[in-house]
Design a protein around this motif. Sequence first.
Motif, PDB file in Angstrom:
ATOM      1  N   ASN A  65      -5.938   7.700   2.502  1.00 26.30           N
ATOM      2  CA  ASN A  65      -5.937   7.182   3.860  1.00 26.30           C
ATOM      3  C   ASN A  65      -5.064   8.037   4.781  1.00 26.30           C
ATOM      4  OD1 ASN A  65      -6.514   5.106   5.912  1.00 26.30           O
ATOM      5  ND2 ASN A  65      -4.319   4.754   5.758  1.00 26.30           N
ATOM      6  N   GLU A 108      -9.819   0.827  -2.192  1.00 29.00           N
ATOM      7  CA  GLU A 108      -9.328  -0.425  -1.593  1.00 29.00           C
ATOM      8  C   GLU A 108     -10.293  -0.824  -0.474  1.00 29.00           C
ATOM      9  OE1 GLU A 108      -8.506  -3.476  -0.791  1.00 29.00           O
ATOM     10  OE2 GLU A 108      -6.613  -3.102  -1.826  1.00 29.00           O
ATOM     11  N   TRP A 152       0.815  -1.221   0.000  1.00 32.77           N
ATOM     12  CA  TRP A 152       0.000   0.000   0.000  1.00 32.77           C
ATOM     13  C   TRP A 152       0.847   1.269   0.000  1.00 32.77           C
ATOM     14  CZ3 TRP A 152      -3.932  -1.580   4.340  1.00 32.77           C
ATOM     15  CH2 TRP A 152      -4.931  -2.386   3.795  1.00 32.77           C
ATOM     16  N   GLU A 195      -3.648   5.019  -0.602  1.00 29.75           N
ATOM     17  CA  GLU A 195      -2.901   5.410   0.596  1.00 29.75           C
ATOM     18  C   GLU A 195      -2.778   6.916   0.756  1.00 29.75           C
ATOM     19  OE1 GLU A 195      -1.848   4.544   4.196  1.00 29.75           O
ATOM     20  OE2 GLU A 195      -2.658   3.132   2.755  1.00 29.75           O
ATOM     21  N   HIS A 219      -9.157  -2.108   3.067  1.00 28.74           N
ATOM     22  CA  HIS A 219      -8.181  -1.320   3.821  1.00 28.74           C
ATOM     23  C   HIS A 219      -8.513  -1.377   5.311  1.00 28.74           C
ATOM     24  CE1 HIS A 219      -5.372   1.717   4.972  1.00 28.74           C
ATOM     25  NE2 HIS A 219      -4.969   1.867   3.727  1.00 28.74           N
ATOM     26  N   THR A 262     -10.843   6.199   0.326  1.00 25.40           N
ATOM     27  CA  THR A 262      -9.876   5.118   0.532  1.00 25.40           C
ATOM     28  C   THR A 262     -10.545   3.771   0.302  1.00 25.40           C
ATOM     29  OG1 THR A 262      -8.680   6.422   2.199  1.00 25.40           O
ATOM     30  CG2 THR A 262      -8.288   4.041   2.203  1.00 25.40           C
TER      31      THR A 262
END
Length: 160
Positions: free
Chosen positions: A78, A104, A32, A75, A107, A100
């Motif tokens: 995030n 993904e 990530w 990322e 996550h 995020t």
Amino acid sequence: MSQSLDDLFELLRKAAAPVEIAAVQHAIWEVWLDSGDTALNKRLEEGMRALAAEEYTRAIAEFTYLIEQRPEWAEGWNKRATAHYLRGGYRASLLDIQETLRLEPRHFGALSGWAGMLQLLGDERGALRILQRLSRLCPQMPGLQARIRDLRDQLPEADL
């Protein structure tokens, strides 16, 4: 990278020992955290240093740059969610968490942060729902089942 993210998530789902879970999570984070671009990786590191130094405005600026350069990199979103959260910007953090997870859905960092924020904001039912989603990814994550039990205990049975 010898294993794909899908393989790593399958290992995570089956992992039982805390040390095994931590090792698989670490391998996932390595994937990530790599944008595939050295310059962007350096900017990510700068943003993470700013976060560690509690320089949230600078961290948000670094992560915003990453998002502008590579909006499909989960990322960046995030990390900016984390910076917003630490600065007290829960709404902005939740919006970045949503992005995020759109990029993904597995996550676990974003899911855990989302659940914690919902609980902090008094939405135990929402937090429970997110923790149950997290449990499907890593049922043996240390402390997770206890958090789920605690939330269930706080909610009337009708809310479950």
